[in-house]
Design a protein around this motif. Structure first.
Motif, mmCIF file in Angstrom:
data_model
loop_
_atom_site.group_PDB
_atom_site.id
_atom_site.type_symbol
_atom_site.label_atom_id
_atom_site.label_comp_id
_atom_site.label_asym_id
_atom_site.label_seq_id
_atom_site.Cartn_x
_atom_site.Cartn_y
_atom_site.Cartn_z
ATOM 1 N N VAL A 1 3.275 69.766 43.118
ATOM 2 C CA VAL A 1 2.609 69.603 41.815
ATOM 3 C C VAL A 1 2.918 70.780 40.900
ATOM 4 O O VAL A 1 3.130 70.600 39.692
ATOM 5 N N LYS A 2 2.970 71.979 41.453
ATOM 6 C CA LYS A 2 3.279 73.159 40.628
ATOM 7 C C LYS A 2 4.702 73.091 40.080
ATOM 8 O O LYS A 2 4.940 73.417 38.914
ATOM 9 N N MET A 3 5.654 72.663 40.910
ATOM 10 C CA MET A 3 7.057 72.706 40.520
ATOM 11 C C MET A 3 7.471 71.528 39.648
ATOM 12 O O MET A 3 8.418 71.631 38.884
ATOM 13 N N GLN A 4 6.764 70.401 39.770
ATOM 14 C CA GLN A 4 7.165 69.199 39.045
ATOM 15 C C GLN A 4 6.340 69.074 37.766
ATOM 16 O O GLN A 4 5.144 68.761 37.807
ATOM 17 N N GLN A 5 6.948 69.295 36.640
ATOM 18 C CA GLN A 5 6.241 69.271 35.354
ATOM 19 C C GLN A 5 5.620 67.907 35.070
ATOM 20 O O GLN A 5 4.551 67.821 34.462
ATOM 21 N N MET B 1 -4.861 63.349 37.496
ATOM 22 C CA MET B 1 -4.932 62.873 38.874
ATOM 23 C C MET B 1 -4.388 63.914 39.847
ATOM 24 O O MET B 1 -4.962 64.151 40.917
ATOM 25 N N PHE B 2 -3.301 64.581 39.482
ATOM 26 C CA PHE B 2 -2.674 65.553 40.375
ATOM 27 C C PHE B 2 -3.380 66.901 40.319
ATOM 28 O O PHE B 2 -3.345 67.658 41.303
ATOM 29 N N TYR B 3 -4.023 67.216 39.202
ATOM 30 C CA TYR B 3 -4.867 68.417 39.177
ATOM 31 C C TYR B 3 -6.027 68.263 40.166
ATOM 32 O O TYR B 3 -6.351 69.200 40.909
ATOM 33 N N ILE C 1 4.935 61.807 44.379
ATOM 34 C CA ILE C 1 5.016 62.834 45.419
ATOM 35 C C ILE C 1 6.055 62.449 46.464
ATOM 36 O O ILE C 1 6.848 63.287 46.915
ATOM 37 N N ARG C 2 6.075 61.181 46.834
ATOM 38 C CA ARG C 2 7.051 60.703 47.822
ATOM 39 C C ARG C 2 8.479 60.911 47.331
ATOM 40 O O ARG C 2 9.339 61.396 48.072
ATOM 41 N N ASP C 3 8.728 60.570 46.077
ATOM 42 C CA ASP C 3 10.073 60.738 45.518
ATOM 43 C C ASP C 3 10.467 62.213 45.460
ATOM 44 O O ASP C 3 11.619 62.573 45.736
#
Length: 326
Positions: free
Chosen positions: A52-56, A62-64, A302-304
């Motif tokens: 989550v940190k690396m993927q802008q 939802m991801f926070y 996340i899977r991708d």
């Protein structure tokens, strides 16, 4: 257990954690799945945080909330499992009285925080599905931060009386706790005083905090399901429902063992003590391990990203081998 029973003290400086009563001979073998669960939980939750940190593109509500859940799971596991493993491996059953109360506070506090995060995630799904055009204006970054702060403050304040009440009771019969870690019920049970205040406050937390959270989540999902089943096509229904499956799975993994444990304490008095202890540990340890696995498998973004990371690493390693061979 008799070797630890004491009657010559008024208040102990340490408690004795028995581990799993009746299964002491198998502690080393039992430690294997416990250690495996710990490693998977640590790796899985740190992986979620890293992705989550690396993927802008994942910087959205939802991801926070998923990151908040990962941090909560890491704290819950770290506050309990190292002591469990030390009991299994080194038979170090003593725990300082203050350390026991601190462990109790962290375990119960972050359980309430986790429940609150599930409510926040249910609200996020409700807005995303029932009011999709207003999602970005309602769940702004500042509003998500305020929700996170409110969830943490609620958990911290609601559980604060637990250690303060437990500290004031005298412990004059025994300092033996038939558990792997300190819980509010286990500590209060061995006090030699009228502990109804602690018991009633524990019930208040259970019914007025945890159960209300479950009711709010249920109401949210009733509205979500109504909106989903009113969609015009079956494909649209399945696609929208797919965005909620991960959240539903982690909610069930959190609440079902807790419900089973509550029913067992009230209606299954003849169940062996070691079975009680094992169920308590399943309730504490399983959700933090399952949460990153469920989200990693069920959430496409996340899977991708995971597949991309592994593929990139695999390709880089292959090119490095070719370069060295030259």
């Amino acid at each position: 257990m008799s070797e630890y029973n004491t009657t010559d003290f008024t208040n102990p400086s340490t408690f004795i954690l028995l581990g799993i009563p009746g299964l002491e001979a198998a502690h080393v073998w039992i430690s294997i799945p416990f250690c495996t669960v710990y490693i998977i939980a640590i790796l899985g939750n740190f992986t979620i945080l890293f992705i989550v940190k690396m993927q802008q593109s994942l910087h959205e509500p939802m991801f926070y909330f998923l990151c908040m859940l990962a941090v909560t799971d890491l704290v819950m596991h770290t506050s309990s499992l190292p002591k469990m493993l030390s009991i299994f491996w080194f038979n170090t059953r003593e725990i300082d009285f203050s350390a026991c109360l601190t462990q109790m506070y962290f375990i119960h506090c972050f359980s309430v925080i986790e429940s609150g995060i599930f409510v926040a995630m249910a609200f996020d799904r409700y807005v995303a599905i029932c009011h999709p055009l207003r999602h970005s204006t309602i769940l702004t970054n500042s509003f998500v931060a305020k929700i996170g702060l409110a969830v943490v403050l609620r958990g911290s304040i609601v559980i604060l009386p637990f250690p303060f009440l437990a500290r004031q009771w005298p412990y004059c019969r025994t300092n033996v706790i038939p558990q792997l870690y300190c819980t509010h019920i286990a500590v209060v049970k061995i006090a030699c005083a009228d502990t109804h205040v602690s018991s009633y406050y524990g019930l208040f937390v259970l019914f007025c905090v945890m159960d209300l959270d479950a009711i709010f989540i249920a109401v949210s999902y009733i509205q979500i399901l109504r909106a989903i089943f009113s969609l015009p096509t079956r494909d649209a229904c399945l696609k929208t429902l797919g965005t909620c499956i991960s959240h539903l799975c982690v909610i069930l993994a959190f609440y079902i063992p807790g419900l089973f444990l509550s029913l067992m304490y009230r209606f299954a008095q003849n169940v062996p003590l070691h079975f009680h202890v094992l169920i308590v540990n399943v309730y504490l340890l399983l959700p933090p391990m399952l949460n990153p696995i469920i989200y990693g498998v069920r959430t496409k973004q996340i899977r991708d990203r995971l597949l991309c990371l592994f593929t990139h690493k695999g390709t880089s390693s292959f090119l490095l081998v070719l370069w060295l061979s030259d």
